[in-house]
Design an enzyme around this catalytic site. Structure first.
Site, short mmCIF file in Angstrom:
data_model
loop_
_atom_site.label_atom_id
_atom_site.label_comp_id
_atom_site.label_asym_id
_atom_site.label_seq_id
_atom_site.Cartn_x
_atom_site.Cartn_y
_atom_site.Cartn_z
N CYS A 133 -1.30 -8.24 -69.62
CA CYS A 133 0.02 -8.75 -69.19
C CYS A 133 1.19 -8.00 -69.82
CB CYS A 133 0.13 -10.24 -69.46
SG CYS A 133 -1.16 -11.19 -68.66
N HIS A 165 7.48 -12.00 -69.31
CA HIS A 165 6.23 -12.12 -68.56
C HIS A 165 6.12 -13.54 -68.03
CE1 HIS A 165 2.18 -12.18 -67.32
NE2 HIS A 165 1.74 -12.89 -68.34
N ASN A 187 0.83 -16.32 -62.41
CA ASN A 187 0.78 -15.25 -63.40
C ASN A 187 0.15 -14.01 -62.74
OD1 ASN A 187 0.17 -13.52 -65.51
ND2 ASN A 187 -0.65 -15.11 -66.86
O1 UT7 Z 1 -0.59 -14.02 -69.38
C1 UT7 Z 1 -0.81 -14.34 -70.71
C2 UT7 Z 1 -1.93 -15.23 -70.83
N1 UT7 Z 1 -1.81 -16.58 -70.42
C3 UT7 Z 1 -0.95 -17.49 -70.90
O2 UT7 Z 1 0.06 -17.21 -71.49
C4 UT7 Z 1 -1.32 -18.95 -70.73
C5 UT7 Z 1 -1.07 -19.71 -71.99
N2 UT7 Z 1 -1.47 -21.07 -71.93
C6 UT7 Z 1 -0.96 -22.00 -71.07
O3 UT7 Z 1 -0.14 -21.66 -70.26
C7 UT7 Z 1 -1.40 -23.42 -71.20
O4 UT7 Z 1 -2.14 -23.60 -72.40
C8 UT7 Z 1 -2.25 -23.91 -69.99
C9 UT7 Z 1 -1.37 -24.04 -68.75
C10 UT7 Z 1 -3.37 -22.94 -69.73
C11 UT7 Z 1 -2.86 -25.29 -70.28
O5 UT7 Z 1 -1.86 -26.22 -70.65
P1 UT7 Z 1 -2.07 -27.16 -71.93
O6 UT7 Z 1 -0.91 -28.07 -71.97
O7 UT7 Z 1 -2.29 -26.25 -73.11
O8 UT7 Z 1 -3.35 -27.97 -71.55
P2 UT7 Z 1 -4.75 -28.05 -72.31
O9 UT7 Z 1 -5.46 -26.75 -72.25
O10 UT7 Z 1 -4.52 -28.67 -73.64
O11 UT7 Z 1 -5.54 -29.09 -71.40
C12 UT7 Z 1 -5.16 -30.47 -71.33
C13 UT7 Z 1 -6.15 -31.22 -70.48
C14 UT7 Z 1 -7.60 -31.02 -70.90
O12 UT7 Z 1 -8.28 -32.25 -70.70
P3 UT7 Z 1 -8.54 -33.23 -71.96
O13 UT7 Z 1 -9.36 -32.42 -72.91
O14 UT7 Z 1 -7.19 -33.58 -72.48
O15 UT7 Z 1 -9.26 -34.36 -71.33
C15 UT7 Z 1 -8.14 -30.01 -69.89
O16 UT7 Z 1 -9.53 -30.13 -69.67
O17 UT7 Z 1 -6.07 -30.75 -69.12
C16 UT7 Z 1 -7.39 -30.42 -68.65
N3 UT7 Z 1 -7.26 -29.33 -67.67
C17 UT7 Z 1 -6.94 -29.55 -66.38
N4 UT7 Z 1 -6.72 -30.69 -65.70
C18 UT7 Z 1 -6.39 -30.58 -64.39
C19 UT7 Z 1 -7.38 -28.00 -67.87
N5 UT7 Z 1 -7.15 -27.34 -66.72
C20 UT7 Z 1 -6.87 -28.29 -65.79
C21 UT7 Z 1 -6.54 -28.22 -64.42
N6 UT7 Z 1 -6.29 -29.38 -63.77
N7 UT7 Z 1 -6.41 -27.05 -63.74
#
Ligand code: UT7
Length: 319
Positions: A112, A245, A275
């Site tokens: 990225c 980004h 992204n």
């Molecule tokens: O390009 C550079 C690389 N990428 C990035 O910069 C991405 C960086 N990270 C992020 O943008 C965020 O961390 C995410 C958007 C990927 C995730 O957001 P988050 O607020 O950090 O959520 P999380 O990973 O803590 O997940 C929260 C919950 C989990 O469930 P539990 O454990 O709380 O029950 C996940 O299993 O959301 C669940 N989850 C989903 N639920 C519905 C994970 N993916 C999904 C989904 N739909 N697609």
């Protein structure tokens, strides 16, 4: 002599995949995707479209917008993590498809951060007098390296390409750039598969520890923006547009806030593009240029972070 950005162009594949569409593919919801990432939709390349096809379409538009011919270009750099083939480089394929003769062409693989890495290198190649005019392209077909059953990754990415023309000038254009890396963080975002003896070993799709990436991304982007501003002798108050980004609107907002750049000075396209990795910054530049926000003379700070880990920033006065 300076290297100056003078024109943009972009291309998005026709097919749009909405959050609603994804609800029928994995256990997710439009609400979760919007609130956690800010993404509403992303574009997906057609079966026949390759990364070089997307790059060529973006490059043609940038050339038209600059009023230039292919014969004016003597350097082509493509930032991509999803090349058409292992080799030759996607840049060489673009060179052939555009019929550009006698130009140097190579790819940059910094995920990225690829576009800011490419601009940083092209700046030196042009300001040194070695080259006159470059096509710098970020192009990706990320949809090909996603596991469409993994809701933690497949809802976040999209395909597209953005291109800029960088030309030699006696007026300051790119004022400063900084690029950095930390390979010890390679396990929080990667595609671990490899081709060996004609077979794929390991998983050839994106793996990501989203929270770890999120935490690292904001600090890295803020620090490198500050270092680049210091190198150029400017402050956040001087910035007309922050072009980060586009991975997550929460990351973009947190970065702008910590930098002290008003939120309305950030260019945000993640809602419509998802992204698109190395393509996200040039796609955002093109949107801002076409809607009239970005104007000649504006001071633009670009900043990227991604797999590797890699990160970097480029500060440029638009030509
Ligand atoms: O390009 C550079 C690389 N990428 C990035 O910069 C991405 C960086 N990270 C992020 O943008 C965020 O961390 C995410 C958007 C990927 C995730 O957001 P988050 O607020 O950090 O959520 P999380 O990973 O803590 O997940 C929260 C919950 C989990 O469930 P539990 O454990 O709380 O029950 C996940 O299993 O959301 C669940 N989850 C989903 N639920 C519905 C994970 N993916 C999904 C989904 N739909 N697609």
């Amino acid at each position: 002599m300076y290297a100056t950005l003078i024109a943009t162009g972009s291309y998005l594949p026709e097919k749009i995949l909405t959050n609603k569409d994804l609800e029928s593919m994995v256990d997710t919801s439009d609400e979760w995707i919007r609130t956690r990432s800010g993404i509403e939709q992303r574009h997906i390349a057609a079966e026949h479209e390759t990364t070089s096809d997307l790059a060529v379409n973006a490059a043609k538009r940038a050339l038209t917008n600059a009023g230039l011919q292919t014969s004016d270009i003597d350097l082509i750099v493509v930032a991509t993590t999803t090349p058409d083939v292992i080799f030759p480089s996607t840049a060489c394929i673009v060179q052939d498809k555009l019929g550009i003769k006698n130009a140097a062409a190579f790819d940059i693989q910094a995920v990225c951060s690829g576009f800011v890495y490419a601009l940083s290198i092209v700046d030196k190649m042009i300001a040194s007098g070695a080259h006159n005019r470059a096509l710098v392209i970020g192009a990706e077909t990320y949809s090909r390296i996603l596991n469409w059953k993994d809701r933690a990754t497949c809802v976040l990415f999209g395909d597209g390409a953005g291109a800029v023309i960088v030309t030699r000038s006696d007026k300051p254009g790119i004022l400063a750039s900084k690029i950095q890396s930390d390979g010890s963080r390679r396990n929080i975002l990667n595609v671990p598969g490899q081709v060996r003896n004609g077979a794929i070993y390991g998983d050839p799709t994106v793996h990501m520890d989203g929270q770890a990436v999120f935490k690292f991304a904001v600090g890295a982007m803020v620090d490198i923006c500050n270092a680049t501003q210091a190198a150029a002798g400017v402050t956040s108050a001087d910035i007309d547009w922050l072009v980060p980004h586009q991975a997550n609107v929460r990351i973009i907002d947190a970065t702008a806030k910590k930098l002290g750049v008003p939120l309305e000075k950030s260019i945000v396209t993640v809602s419509k593009h998802g992204n698109t990795s190395a393509a996200s910054i040039p796609l955002a530049l093109d949107v801002a240029f076409r809607d009239g926000r970005l104007k000649p003379g504006n001071l633009v700070q670009m900043v990227g972070v991604g797999g590797g880990f890699t990160w970097g920033s480029v500060l440029a006065r638009w030509g």
